[in-house]
Write an enzyme that holds these catalytic residues in place. Structure first.
Site, mmCIF file in Angstrom:
data_model
loop_
_atom_site.group_PDB
_atom_site.id
_atom_site.type_symbol
_atom_site.label_atom_id
_atom_site.label_comp_id
_atom_site.label_asym_id
_atom_site.label_seq_id
_atom_site.Cartn_x
_atom_site.Cartn_y
_atom_site.Cartn_z
ATOM 1 C CB SER A 231 16.593 8.014 6.251
ATOM 2 O OG SER A 231 16.965 8.346 7.581
ATOM 3 C CG ASN B 116 18.396 0.736 16.650
ATOM 4 O OD1 ASN B 116 18.677 1.514 15.737
ATOM 5 N ND2 ASN B 116 19.209 -0.230 17.050
ATOM 6 C CB THR C 297 -21.517 -15.510 -14.292
ATOM 7 O OG1 THR C 297 -22.285 -16.094 -15.333
ATOM 8 C CG2 THR C 297 -22.382 -15.384 -13.038
ATOM 9 C CG HIS C 298 -18.498 -17.077 -17.249
ATOM 10 N ND1 HIS C 298 -17.410 -17.865 -16.946
ATOM 11 C CD2 HIS C 298 -19.558 -17.668 -16.637
ATOM 12 C CE1 HIS C 298 -17.800 -18.894 -16.212
ATOM 13 N NE2 HIS C 298 -19.092 -18.790 -16.009
ATOM 14 C CB SER D 199 -8.588 12.279 -27.230
ATOM 15 O OG SER D 199 -7.728 12.211 -28.349
ATOM 16 C CE LYS E 122 -11.317 7.689 -26.819
ATOM 17 N NZ LYS E 122 -10.028 7.291 -27.362
ATOM 18 C CG ASN F 124 -10.217 9.230 -23.196
ATOM 19 O OD1 ASN F 124 -11.007 8.631 -23.936
ATOM 20 N ND2 ASN F 124 -9.150 9.861 -23.643
ATOM 21 C CD GLU G 212 -8.555 4.397 -19.124
ATOM 22 O OE1 GLU G 212 -9.200 3.910 -20.042
ATOM 23 O OE2 GLU G 212 -7.745 5.332 -19.287
ATOM 24 C CE1 TYR H 283 16.685 0.049 12.120
ATOM 25 C CE2 TYR H 283 19.093 0.077 12.137
ATOM 26 C CZ TYR H 283 17.888 0.532 11.628
ATOM 27 O OH TYR H 283 17.886 1.457 10.623
ATOM 28 C CD GLN I 186 17.810 4.784 6.179
ATOM 29 O OE1 GLN I 186 18.249 5.049 7.293
ATOM 30 N NE2 GLN I 186 18.456 5.096 5.076
ATOM 31 C CE LYS J 1 12.046 5.243 8.623
ATOM 32 N NZ LYS J 1 12.845 3.964 8.589
HETATM 33 N N1 ARG Z 1 17.103 6.095 9.569
HETATM 34 C C1 ARG Z 1 17.146 4.912 10.354
HETATM 35 C C2 ARG Z 1 15.992 3.991 9.944
HETATM 36 O O1 ARG Z 1 15.101 4.473 9.337
HETATM 37 C C3 ARG Z 1 17.005 5.252 11.791
HETATM 38 C C4 ARG Z 1 17.576 4.244 12.720
HETATM 39 C C5 ARG Z 1 19.024 4.256 12.673
HETATM 40 N N2 ARG Z 1 19.586 3.280 13.598
HETATM 41 C C6 ARG Z 1 20.821 2.845 13.428
HETATM 42 N N3 ARG Z 1 21.215 1.934 14.298
HETATM 43 N N4 ARG Z 1 21.575 3.236 12.459
HETATM 44 O O2 ARG Z 1 15.993 2.824 10.192
#
Ligand code: ARG
Length: 461
Positions: free
Chosen positions: A22, A109, A154-155, A276, A282, A284, A289, A316, A321, A324
């Site tokens: 990660s 964790n 409205t509408h 464009s 144009k 834009n 958008e 956990y 993971q 993220k």
């Molecule tokens: N990279 C892990 C996560 O984002 C960190 C925690 C890892 N914990 C484990 N028991 N493998 O969750």
């Protein structure tokens, strides 16, 4: 360096490493990781779990790593499994034995739970500041356009006359609620998970309240299993960000419509428009958008994490993971959208004359003509029918109600007198709407005072 090689007899398969790692994305919170570690060892030393000497060596080492990363002397390159391993490895390389004591009384964790929370807390603050700046910009436009008449829809059909201030005010309300949601999230999330260990706390005499204090939390979380398994605050934030994105998208949709040659209510500044490659005429509204388009990925991140979390047993699981990458993307996306949107609004020209002409040409004062009849004793249902005839008459001739002669009015209903013109003028139509929340100038001024007070009291998280 791996944090867990001891019970293994074989090297990790490279594909497994690549799939499991990660570091490529959690390096985003290296600052938070280091800050958390400094707080952790400070607490360990206070409790006599770590010697003062080791603590000083670790803190110095961590501070050195932080400045070296910030100043580009230390690159976070692939190899370590995650940012936690990377920092610990660098620390041990730099200070030796003492570095190996950093992880006493801690698990990755609770460490990752902390890092993600610290990072998210900063993001919530940044978003709050960006929304604050947007609200200030909207307030400025409102104050300058208390008597800029325009059609309310409205509408997507012209309905009744309003002012630009009133229309913008609707969005002021939406973004204020967005801020308020961020404040709620902050209040609920601001408890420290560190010290929860892997799931069941630790046997060390940790002072969790002290760690929480060092990291500016209100206090420690109260259940170690929940602490390492809770991602509610991320889901709440993804929900709040989805709503922000939806609000921005609605506003952008209106701006795109207003910016067309058919409407011409606004002109997006050259600096916020694009051209464009083939059609020279144009200009834009790409930014509007794109902001509208980016809503999809924010919703996507929310649905993704909700789905990831739905089947997870306590405590956990590695699935977490996955909280993220898409969340980081949603945070960056929403911040970028608010910033760009604020810039687009502050540089945009509002064409007051076009808006007012459009309100006049769309029979937006028809309700007021009916109300005029009601005030002169005609039952509302009959008045509705009479004004319907007036509108037909005008459509046939391509004119507005205001353009009819008094004789023409009287031919349809003898109740009309000279004062009908005053009663259906744009100014009267809007200014008579003075109940709180309505577009009349007196009501709007009262509301603007409330908004100013709100902004003065809630300057930012
Ligand atoms: N990279 C892990 C996560 O984002 C960190 C925690 C890892 N914990 C484990 N028991 N493998 O969750």
């Amino acid at each position: 360096m791996k944090l867990w090689g001891g019970r293994f007899t074989k090297e990790t398969n490279q594909l497994v490493h690549n799939f499991n790692e990660s570091l490529s994305f959690d390096q985003k919170f290296y600052r938070q990781d280091i800050r958390g570690s400094i707080a952790h060892v400070t607490m360990l030393a206070k409790q006599g779990i770590l010697s003062q000497e080791d603590k000083d060596a670790i803190v110095n080492g961590l501070e050195g790593i932080l400045t070296d990363i910030e100043e580009g002397r230390l690159a976070i390159e692939a190899g370590a499994e995650d940012i936690h391993s990377f920092v610990e490895e660098k620390l041990t390389e730099r200070i030796g034995e003492a570095g190996k004591r950093l992880h006493t009384g801690r698990s990755r964790n609770d460490q990752v739970a902390l890092d993600m929370k610290l990072y998210t807390r900063d993001q919530v603050k940044e978003m709050d500041h960006l929304l604050y700046a947007l609200l200030q910009e909207l307030l400025k436009v409102m104050e300058e356009n208390l008597d800029t008449f325009m059609p309310g829809f409205t509408h997507l059909q012209k309905a009744q006359p309003i002012t630009l201030a009133h229309h913008i005010g609707a969005y002021f309300e939406m973004f204020s609620r967005d801020r308020s949601r961020l404040h709620d999230i902050y209040e609920r999330m601001n408890y420290c998970p560190l010290g929860s260990g892997a799931l069941a706390g630790t046997t060390y005499p940790l002072d969790r309240a002290y760690t929480a204090e060092l990291l500016d939390f209100y206090g420690p979380t109260l259940n170690s299993m929940d602490s390492v398994a809770d991602r509610d605050y991320l889901l709440e934030l993804l929900g709040a960000m989805s709503i922000i994105a939806m609000h921005l998208s609605r506003f952008c949709e209106e701006i795109i419509i207003w910016n067309t040659n058919e409407y011409r209510f606004v002109e997006i500044d050259d600096s916020y428009s694009t051209g464009s490659s083939i059609m020279p005429q144009k200009k834009n509204p790409d930014i509007a958008e794109l902001i509208r388009g980016k809503t999809g990925r924010v919703y996507g991140a929310m649905v993704s994490l909700l789905t990831t979390m739905k089947g997870l047993p306590l405590a956990y699981n590695k699935d977490m993971q996955e909280d993220k990458e898409l969340t980081f993307d949603a945070m960056d996306t929403v911040k970028g959208c608010i910033l760009l949107f604020t810039g687009m609004i502050s540089s945009m020209t509002f064409r007051k004359d076009v808006m007012e002409a459009s309100a006049k040409n769309g029979f937006t004062n028809a309700t007021d003509a009916a109300d005029y009849l009601v005030k002169h004793g005609v039952p509302f249902r009959d008045a509705h029918g009479i004004v319907g005839q007036l509108v037909l008459f005008c459509i046939d001739r391509g004119i507005a109600l205001d353009d009819m002669s008094l004789e023409e009015f009287k031919a349809i209903s003898p109740v009309f007198e000279e004062d009908i013109y005053e009663a259906i003028s744009m100014k009267t139509c809007v200014e008579k709407r003075i109940t709180i929340g309505a577009p009349g100038e007196a009501a709007m001024k009262q509301v603007i005072e409330v908004y100013k007070k709100q902004l003065a009291e809630k300057t930012g998280l």
